[in-house]
Design an enzyme around this catalytic site. Sequence first.
Site, PDB file in Angstrom:
ATOM      1  N   GLU A  38      40.345  17.443  -8.257  1.00 56.26           N
ATOM      2  CA  GLU A  38      41.734  17.336  -7.828  1.00 56.26           C
ATOM      3  C   GLU A  38      42.123  15.870  -8.028  1.00 56.26           C
ATOM      4  O   GLU A  38      41.405  14.980  -7.564  1.00 56.26           O
ATOM      5  CB  GLU A  38      41.851  17.723  -6.348  1.00 56.26           C
ATOM      6  CG  GLU A  38      43.288  17.798  -5.919  1.00 56.26           C
ATOM      7  CD  GLU A  38      43.477  18.084  -4.440  1.00 56.26           C
ATOM      8  OE1 GLU A  38      42.518  18.475  -3.749  1.00 56.26           O
ATOM      9  OE2 GLU A  38      44.612  17.882  -3.980  1.00 56.26           O
ATOM     10  N   ARG A 263      25.802  19.306  -2.197  1.00 50.57           N
ATOM     11  CA  ARG A 263      26.494  18.101  -2.603  1.00 50.57           C
ATOM     12  C   ARG A 263      25.564  16.895  -2.454  1.00 50.57           C
ATOM     13  O   ARG A 263      24.589  16.939  -1.701  1.00 50.57           O
ATOM     14  CB  ARG A 263      27.767  17.906  -1.779  1.00 50.57           C
ATOM     15  CG  ARG A 263      27.508  17.782  -0.284  1.00 50.57           C
ATOM     16  CD  ARG A 263      28.805  17.684   0.517  1.00 50.57           C
ATOM     17  NE  ARG A 263      29.433  16.408   0.336  1.00 50.57           N
ATOM     18  CZ  ARG A 263      30.642  16.252  -0.198  1.00 50.57           C
ATOM     19  NH1 ARG A 263      31.354  17.278  -0.593  1.00 50.57           N
ATOM     20  NH2 ARG A 263      31.158  15.056  -0.346  1.00 50.57           N
ATOM     21  N   LYS A 273      36.538  11.460  -0.760  1.00 49.17           N
ATOM     22  CA  LYS A 273      37.709  10.787  -1.314  1.00 49.17           C
ATOM     23  C   LYS A 273      38.657  10.336  -0.209  1.00 49.17           C
ATOM     24  O   LYS A 273      39.277   9.278  -0.308  1.00 49.17           O
ATOM     25  CB  LYS A 273      38.443  11.719  -2.291  1.00 49.17           C
ATOM     26  CG  LYS A 273      37.782  11.759  -3.652  1.00 49.17           C
ATOM     27  CD  LYS A 273      38.648  12.466  -4.667  1.00 49.17           C
ATOM     28  CE  LYS A 273      38.544  13.961  -4.483  1.00 49.17           C
ATOM     29  NZ  LYS A 273      39.094  14.706  -5.619  1.00 49.17           N
TER      30      LYS A 273
HETATM   31  P1  ATP Z   1      35.632  14.850  -1.645  1.00 49.07           P
HETATM   32  O1  ATP Z   1      34.773  15.727  -0.787  1.00 49.07           O
HETATM   33  O2  ATP Z   1      35.069  13.535  -1.953  1.00 49.07           O
HETATM   34  O3  ATP Z   1      37.044  14.756  -1.193  1.00 49.07           O
HETATM   35  P2  ATP Z   1      36.278  16.961  -3.327  1.00 49.07           P
HETATM   36  O4  ATP Z   1      35.260  18.026  -3.336  1.00 49.07           O
HETATM   37  O5  ATP Z   1      37.430  17.207  -2.473  1.00 49.07           O
HETATM   38  O6  ATP Z   1      35.626  15.575  -3.041  1.00 49.07           O
HETATM   39  P3  ATP Z   1      37.193  17.616  -5.906  1.00 49.07           P
HETATM   40  O7  ATP Z   1      38.131  16.871  -6.746  1.00 49.07           O
HETATM   41  O8  ATP Z   1      37.603  18.917  -5.363  1.00 49.07           O
HETATM   42  O9  ATP Z   1      36.814  16.634  -4.755  1.00 49.07           O
HETATM   43  O10 ATP Z   1      35.778  17.732  -6.588  1.00 49.07           O
HETATM   44  C1  ATP Z   1      35.584  18.093  -7.918  1.00 49.07           C
HETATM   45  C2  ATP Z   1      34.217  18.673  -8.060  1.00 49.07           C
HETATM   46  O11 ATP Z   1      33.217  17.751  -7.656  1.00 49.07           O
HETATM   47  C3  ATP Z   1      34.036  19.904  -7.209  1.00 49.07           C
HETATM   48  O12 ATP Z   1      33.447  20.919  -7.996  1.00 49.07           O
HETATM   49  C4  ATP Z   1      33.130  19.469  -6.106  1.00 49.07           C
HETATM   50  O13 ATP Z   1      32.340  20.524  -5.649  1.00 49.07           O
HETATM   51  C5  ATP Z   1      32.312  18.363  -6.774  1.00 49.07           C
HETATM   52  N1  ATP Z   1      31.860  17.393  -5.776  1.00 49.07           N
HETATM   53  C6  ATP Z   1      32.618  16.724  -4.895  1.00 49.07           C
HETATM   54  N2  ATP Z   1      31.861  15.936  -4.107  1.00 49.07           N
HETATM   55  C7  ATP Z   1      30.579  16.107  -4.500  1.00 49.07           C
HETATM   56  C8  ATP Z   1      29.312  15.579  -4.070  1.00 49.07           C
HETATM   57  N3  ATP Z   1      29.228  14.705  -3.078  1.00 49.07           N
HETATM   58  N4  ATP Z   1      28.203  15.994  -4.718  1.00 49.07           N
HETATM   59  C9  ATP Z   1      28.290  16.865  -5.726  1.00 49.07           C
HETATM   60  N5  ATP Z   1      29.430  17.399  -6.185  1.00 49.07           N
HETATM   61  C10 ATP Z   1      30.573  17.035  -5.579  1.00 49.07           C
END
Ligand code: ATP
Length: 566
Positions: A38, A263, A273
């Site tokens: 996102e 994760r 984020k």
């Molecule tokens: P955050 O938790 O930091 O806000 P998010 O999951 O909301 O991150 P997205 O933009 O939705 O951010 O993430 C894009 C992809 O990265 C998704 O498929 C998510 O599962 C993966 N992702 C996010 N954080 C991690 C992490 N700490 N380890 C592995 N994969 C991750």
Amino acid sequence: MANQEAAGPPSDFIRDIVKEDLRTGKRGGRVCTRFPPEPNGYLHIGHAKSINLNYGIAREFGGRFNLRFDDTNPVKEEQEYVDSIIDDVRWLGADYGGRVLFASDYFEQMYRWAVELVRKGMAYVCDLAADEVTAYRGTLTRPGRDSPYRGRPVEENLDLLERMRRGEFPDGSRTLRARIDMASPNLNMRDPVMYRIMHAPHHRTGGAWCIYPTYDWAHGLEDSIEGITHSICTLEFENHRPLYDWFLDALGIHHPQQIEFARLNLMYTVLSKRRLLELVQEGRVRGWDDPRMPTVSGLRRRGYTPEAVREFCRRIGVAKFDGVVDIGLLEHCLREDLNRRSPRVMGVLRPLRVVIENYPEGRAEEVEAVNNPEDPSAGVRRVPFGRVLYIEREDFMEEPPKEFFRLAPGREVRLRYAYFIKCIGAVKDPRTGEPAEIRCTYDPATRGGDAPDGRKVKATLHWVSAAHAAAAEVRVYDHLFTKADPDDVEPGQDWKSNLNPRSEEVLTGCPVEPGLASAGPGSRFQFERLGYFCVDNDSRPGALVFNRTVALKDPWAKIQKGHRAR
Ligand code: ATP
Ligand code: MG
């Protein structure tokens, strides 16, 4: 260690699933993965893990890897984030085939599918406000209650949905909901919201839409449209999988398999984020790309290489249970890579002046220095030497304890690539009583660093000639948080109370060898005995700025040696 690195292609439970699907010819024997950020922040090292996994699988199995922006929430999203994410994915070396995809390009198709579900009686327009929807949803122990609008006739739903789209209703006044099961033990299945009204311009579609799809509704559709075969996401989406499957089955369209993995969590930092944005907005760091940030752009600015980040991702592997990875492993992968590729140079962080009394005034010479002992092809360079030098303040002690072998009154040491010098006295700063200047003699017979008579010294010091030095600002970093788990807080405090007030130390006027004066941003070096450094983006000709990427000592290598010895 090299033997561990030479291990074959990665193997984990997700790759096992892909292999089995290829064997049985499921989904036409194709493999297509995606990374779906996102655009509401910069990427962090957790995202790098996900990119590495998705891209790695596509590459290993001859498949395709898509970079797709999940840009379904206009309120938090910006072009700046889109641009930074593209840069970061490129830098990490993931090949997305030059196609940047956007969920917002599928809005029209998604809407048509929503109309289809309404026609099938599988979705309805609900007039409950957000807090009412929550109240009706029930809890884990209490089933939900049907919305009073659940039984709306299809025609009325179609009409209201159309008018929602046309902008007739204010924000939050209505939603489109899937008609599933208000008594489901899985809360996600209790008539989840598919569209909400938001009169907000979108960074790509502008004012074309005022209803926006929710993640749960949109995500599977995006995957389906792109022909994704394996939709890999983090564990928090496990409970959403039944809903992912329900939407795709209800529409009878291409149905990828959602697979969840743990994760990445990393000690001494935060990988969220939302939290990283808070640090940026509150000015706690220099920005998203501050070298202390766990963002990909922060790591890059700090001097990390994509190779080091990829090796780290490979070593942590992929599992189904959550854990916290020691940041020492990341730094270890970095040192291993930088050790191979970084030219060696000399620079002094906390200078102490040394005058060599028997070295003729006005004389200057050059000594030959090896550029990289790990890489003979890197050759040698010439470094100026003179009567006045700088050494590291901590390399001299007036009254040394037993285990201190460096410079002290009466003590002889080697200057790297140059001569043996012997301390014959120290001039003190009258104000502080601290040594302000060291007086030494040198032995001309030891040129190059060895004594023809075979006498030994116990220390070799780095140095820079005062007359030739370039001056640099050096930023030395420590962990962003003082605690391995930033959420480990005193009562009444929040995670930010664990921010490390000494995470950045700025040293100015650091003498470095003159050849560095022209080094451009991003260039990486090993400063002998000190660590790895890279030229910061803020650096200008005449105003050099270095980041210390990582110190030399490697506790992780010791830990591993210990393990192998056992
Ligand atoms: P955050 O938790 O930091 O806000 P998010 O999951 O909301 O991150 P997205 O933009 O939705 O951010 O993430 C894009 C992809 O990265 C998704 O498929 C998510 O599962 C993966 N992702 C996010 N954080 C991690 C992490 N700490 N380890 C592995 N994969 C991750
Ligand atoms: Mg997310």
